[in-house]
Write a protein that holds these residues in place. Structure first.
Motif, PDB file in Angstrom:
ATOM      1  N   MET A 139      13.196  -2.147 -10.969  1.00 36.94           N
ATOM      2  CA  MET A 139      12.974  -2.689 -12.641  1.00 36.94           C
ATOM      3  C   MET A 139      11.273  -2.140 -12.782  1.00 36.94           C
ATOM      4  O   MET A 139      11.010  -1.364 -13.484  1.00 36.94           O
ATOM      5  N   THR A 140      10.797  -2.830 -11.855  1.00 38.05           N
ATOM      6  CA  THR A 140       8.791  -3.158 -12.373  1.00 38.05           C
ATOM      7  C   THR A 140       7.915  -2.876 -11.394  1.00 38.05           C
ATOM      8  O   THR A 140       8.759  -3.367 -10.515  1.00 38.05           O
ATOM      9  N   GLU A 141       6.911  -2.833 -11.336  1.00 41.85           N
ATOM     10  CA  GLU A 141       6.032  -3.325 -10.518  1.00 41.85           C
ATOM     11  C   GLU A 141       4.582  -4.226  -9.991  1.00 41.85           C
ATOM     12  O   GLU A 141       4.774  -3.822 -11.666  1.00 41.85           O
ATOM     13  N   ASP A 142       4.266  -4.945 -10.098  1.00 38.95           N
ATOM     14  CA  ASP A 142       2.654  -5.330  -9.883  1.00 38.95           C
ATOM     15  C   ASP A 142       2.228  -4.891 -10.119  1.00 38.95           C
ATOM     16  O   ASP A 142       1.456  -4.470  -8.730  1.00 38.95           O
ATOM     17  N   SER A 143       0.990  -4.394 -10.778  1.00 36.43           N
ATOM     18  CA  SER A 143      -0.122  -3.235 -10.501  1.00 36.43           C
ATOM     19  C   SER A 143      -0.600  -3.884  -9.878  1.00 36.43           C
ATOM     20  O   SER A 143      -1.860  -3.471  -9.421  1.00 36.43           O
ATOM     21  N   HIS A 144      -1.308  -5.225  -9.950  1.00 34.91           N
ATOM     22  CA  HIS A 144      -1.905  -6.222  -9.301  1.00 34.91           C
ATOM     23  C   HIS A 144      -2.128  -6.567  -7.396  1.00 34.91           C
ATOM     24  O   HIS A 144      -2.731  -6.776  -6.494  1.00 34.91           O
ATOM     25  N   ALA A 145      -0.229  -6.126  -7.161  1.00 33.33           N
ATOM     26  CA  ALA A 145      -0.425  -6.850  -5.650  1.00 33.33           C
ATOM     27  C   ALA A 145      -0.584  -4.277  -4.984  1.00 33.33           C
ATOM     28  O   ALA A 145      -0.397  -3.569  -5.156  1.00 33.33           O
ATOM     29  N   GLY A 146      -1.048  -5.303  -3.945  1.00 34.75           N
ATOM     30  CA  GLY A 146      -0.907  -3.541  -2.816  1.00 34.75           C
ATOM     31  C   GLY A 146      -2.414  -2.310  -3.545  1.00 34.75           C
ATOM     32  O   GLY A 146      -1.808  -1.888  -3.588  1.00 34.75           O
ATOM     33  N   PRO A 147      -2.946  -3.328  -4.149  1.00 35.57           N
ATOM     34  CA  PRO A 147      -4.599  -2.432  -4.357  1.00 35.57           C
ATOM     35  C   PRO A 147      -4.620  -1.024  -2.826  1.00 35.57           C
ATOM     36  O   PRO A 147      -4.265  -1.326  -1.675  1.00 35.57           O
ATOM     37  N   VAL A 148      -4.815  -0.237  -3.410  1.00 33.04           N
ATOM     38  CA  VAL A 148      -5.265   1.177  -2.497  1.00 33.04           C
ATOM     39  C   VAL A 148      -5.783   1.170  -1.352  1.00 33.04           C
ATOM     40  O   VAL A 148      -5.740   1.033   0.279  1.00 33.04           O
ATOM     41  N   TRP A 149      -7.167  -0.268  -1.518  1.00 35.20           N
ATOM     42  CA  TRP A 149      -7.900  -0.514  -0.230  1.00 35.20           C
ATOM     43  C   TRP A 149      -7.329  -1.316   0.427  1.00 35.20           C
ATOM     44  O   TRP A 149      -8.079  -1.455   1.651  1.00 35.20           O
ATOM     45  N   LEU A 150      -6.671  -2.302   0.051  1.00 29.85           N
ATOM     46  CA  LEU A 150      -6.416  -3.386   0.956  1.00 29.85           C
ATOM     47  C   LEU A 150      -4.817  -2.195   1.424  1.00 29.85           C
ATOM     48  O   LEU A 150      -4.983  -2.737   3.163  1.00 29.85           O
ATOM     49  N   ARG A 151      -4.047  -2.112   1.259  1.00 33.29           N
ATOM     50  CA  ARG A 151      -3.339  -1.296   2.262  1.00 33.29           C
ATOM     51  C   ARG A 151      -4.105   0.368   3.223  1.00 33.29           C
ATOM     52  O   ARG A 151      -2.948   0.442   4.291  1.00 33.29           O
ATOM     53  N   GLY A 152      -5.204   0.666   2.836  1.00 32.74           N
ATOM     54  CA  GLY A 152      -5.661   1.159   3.194  1.00 32.74           C
ATOM     55  C   GLY A 152      -6.501   1.027   4.452  1.00 32.74           C
ATOM     56  O   GLY A 152      -5.988   1.279   5.834  1.00 32.74           O
ATOM     57  N   GLY A 153      -7.011  -0.839   4.169  1.00 33.19           N
ATOM     58  CA  GLY A 153      -7.194  -1.282   5.440  1.00 33.19           C
ATOM     59  C   GLY A 153      -6.139  -1.487   6.246  1.00 33.19           C
ATOM     60  O   GLY A 153      -6.089  -1.893   7.780  1.00 33.19           O
ATOM     61  N   LEU A 154      -5.042  -1.837   6.108  1.00 32.49           N
ATOM     62  CA  LEU A 154      -3.495  -2.258   7.343  1.00 32.49           C
ATOM     63  C   LEU A 154      -3.433  -0.543   7.752  1.00 32.49           C
ATOM     64  O   LEU A 154      -2.882  -0.829   8.932  1.00 32.49           O
ATOM     65  N   VAL A 155      -3.556   0.257   6.975  1.00 30.87           N
ATOM     66  CA  VAL A 155      -3.094   0.988   7.576  1.00 30.87           C
ATOM     67  C   VAL A 155      -4.377   1.293   9.132  1.00 30.87           C
ATOM     68  O   VAL A 155      -4.233   1.791  10.287  1.00 30.87           O
ATOM     69  N   LEU A 156      -5.653   1.226   8.698  1.00 27.66           N
ATOM     70  CA  LEU A 156      -6.462   1.201   9.676  1.00 27.66           C
ATOM     71  C   LEU A 156      -6.629   0.172  10.703  1.00 27.66           C
ATOM     72  O   LEU A 156      -6.782   0.437  11.990  1.00 27.66           O
ATOM     73  N   PHE A 157      -6.237  -0.725  10.553  1.00 33.73           N
ATOM     74  CA  PHE A 157      -5.773  -1.920  10.991  1.00 33.73           C
ATOM     75  C   PHE A 157      -4.771  -1.600  12.385  1.00 33.73           C
ATOM     76  O   PHE A 157      -4.841  -1.986  13.827  1.00 33.73           O
TER      77      PHE A 157
END
Length: 576
Positions: A139-157
């Motif tokens: 029903m809701t999302e945490d806007s502070h969790a999983g910022p795009v730069w963190l997910r981008g780093g996850l994809v790169l690694f």
């Protein structure tokens, strides 16, 4: 005050009496406990009038505590116990498989890891195709969790880890006739796991799940523990590769120890040595990927059953031009650091003791210069923050709390190595220029870690600058108005470009420099720099077995600290 408390009670009632999509409530103990807590909250409505502020605060804290217990129920405890058991069993298997004279082999450890990876993938598929698709499951999302730069780093690694698994498969296929087939199966399963998990975390990192909460909590702790066990396994293998010592000879560097280790199994094709060297260089990326995924799974676990009030997202834009001095000086430091690192790696492998001493001299001097400059920049940033009068953030934020915990916890590894090195060098009398430089490096490192931790934690807990708050208000107002003309949208931009104040400009310069300095301090140990073994003072003082244990435990945390500091400083740069 009584009116405020009554409003809080009504909010709690709405929160915990919210029905499921089927308008049914599951009759399990956590719901019974929730009902009991809510009945207690109802009784609190008849408390006498609160005449002073302190009593009102105590009352509000009590209501929040009851609501927090009702929110968690018993699922978090069950999932925590589940996670701890997997971690302890995995730690036992990984540790025992590191020794060659025990019955537990690397194949046994990899079979256990394959089971964990398969179970985690099955749960991720269940969540994606069943839980997530249920009506009002998220029903809701945490806007502070999983910022795009963190997910981008996850994809790169993740991509580099996938390449590592390909090299592993190519290497171990050459040993199939004389080694276990499990060594080929594990990287193959892990490659599939990397793809599924990266997709899962990219899509669902912000979810606050409201259905199947107990199953979701256990699934997320399974994901967390699986990534941590994979991390322990990768760290152990990489450490053994760096410090394999069939015999101890104080006059030779640890790289000569590795050369003495001879395998009885021969590869069936000529590319095995190339594949092996390649995937060992990719281990640091796999280690960071596992830690990134663990952190994101932990935040998702904390957000299960949580209803987040939408305050609107702050639209921030990365503009490198805002920190020219810090960026240029930081890039220059990275380039010089890479040159000295290459020189160090080449000369330390020579048998000439003069070249080895010169390599250690260059390495120590370069690290002292880097860390000293970081101390100066951090002090400047701390002074600016002391002059700043922005209030501290009062909002509860699992992502921010985890950032601080990881930052402080990971820095303990480098603290341990530095203090043990300081004690050994000081007890030896710090005779000679190499010992003096080693003592200075350890001392300055301790100071730098403390200052940087203080700076990052202080800035992460401050409210954003007023101009950023106004930009967020513009963004929220823009989202609420559904029909606007193009002219109005261009005259009221989401992120108005304003001239930075001197405080913001100085802080951005400091963040840019510290970010790049932490990058080079991550590169050097992550890709093989081991002055702790090339310089023999600590080995003679503590003996090799004890010193190797200290370094192999503390250094992985120190390496992760540098990468986590880079991520935190990038966030600080964006919100400053």
């Amino acid at each position: 005050m009584r009116t405020v408390a009554q409003k809080m009670l009504r909010t709690c009632n709405e929160l915990f009496t919210r029905k499921t999509p089927n308008d049914e409530t599951e009759a399990h103990p956590s719901n019974v406990e929730t009902a009991a807590h809510m009945e207690n909250i109802q009784h609190l409505d008849n408390v006498p009038r609160l005449h002073n502020t302190e009593a009102a605060r105590d009352y509000v804290r009590h209501v929040e505590a009851v609501a927090e217990r009702a929110h968690h129920g018993g699922g978090w405890l069950l999932s925590g116990i589940f996670c701890i058991n997997i971690l302890i069993l995995g730690c036992a298997l990984v540790s025992s498989s590191a020794f060659k004279s025990v019955a537990v082999t690397a194949a046994h450890k990899q079979i256990f890891l394959i089971v964990l990876l398969l179970a985690t993938m099955l749960w991720m598929l269940f969540y994606t195709f069943f839980t997530f698709r249920r009506n009002k499951a998220v029903m809701t999302e945490d806007s502070h969790a999983g910022p795009v730069w963190l997910r981008g780093g996850l994809v790169l690694f993740g991509l580099l880890s996938l390449l590592m698994d390909v090299f592993k498969i190519g290497n171990y296929v050459g040993y199939l006739r004389c080694d276990s087939a499990v060594k080929v199966a594990f990287p193959a399963v892990q490659a599939v796991f990397l793809i599924i998990q990266t997709y899962f975390l990219w899509i669902h990192a912000k979810d606050c799940v409201q259905l199947h909460t107990n199953v979701t909590r256990c699934g997320l702790t399974l994901t967390l523990s699986t990534n941590l066990v994979v991390w322990m396994s990768a760290v152990t293998e990489e450490s053994l590769h760096q410090t394999d010592t069939p015999y101890v000879n104080m006059s030779a560097p640890h790289r000569m120890y590795r050369a003495a280790s001879v395998s009885k199994c021969n590869c069936s094709h000529s590319a095995c040595s190339t594949f092996e060297e390649a995937f060992y260089y990719l281990y640091p990326f796999n280690i960071e990927y596992s830690l990134f995924a663990s952190a994101m799974a932990y935040v998702m676990w904390k957000n299960v059953g949580r209803l987040v009030e939408d305050h609107g997202r702050r639209h921030v834009v990365f503009r490198p031009k805002e920190a020219r001095l810090g960026s240029v000086s930081g890039l220059l430091l990275v380039v010089v650091g890479l040159v000295t690192f290459i020189v160090y790696e080449v000369e330390i492998a020579q048998e000439d003791r003069g070249k080895q001493s010169r390599a250690l001299l260059v390495h120590f001097v370069m690290n002292i210069v880097i860390v000293s400059l970081m101390c100066v920049f951090t002090v400047v940033g701390c002074v600016v923050y002391r002059l700043d009068r922005r209030e501290h953030v009062s909002e509860k934020n699992p992502s921010r709390s985890l950032d601080v915990q990881l930052l402080v916890g990971a820095s303990m590894g480098q603290f341990i190595i530095s203090y043990f090195s300081i004690v050994a060098t000081a007890a030896d009398g710090a005779r000679g220029y190499l010992n003096a430089l080693n003592l200075a490096w350890g001392t300055v490192m301790v100071v730098q870690l403390g200052l940087q931790n203080y700076f990052i934690i202080e800035v992460l807990h401050r409210e954003p600058f007023r101009s950023m708050q106004e930009a967020a208000r513009h963004s929220n107002a823009h989202a609420e108005v559904s029909v606007v003309t193009e002219v109005h949208r261009s005259s009221c931009p989401l992120t108005p470009v304003t001239r930075l104040s001197w405080k913001r400009r100085v802080l951005k310069e400091v963040c840019a420099f510290l970010l790049l300095a932490n990058v080079i301090l991550w590169i050097m140990p992550a890709f093989g720099a081991r002055p702790q073994f090339d310089h023999s003072v600590e080995i003679k003082f503590y003996k090799f077995t004890m010193w190797a244990a200290i370094v192999n435990i503390g250094l992985p945390f120190g390496i992760f600290y540098r990468m986590h500091a880079v991520a935190s400083l990038f966030e600080v740069y964006l919100i400053t």
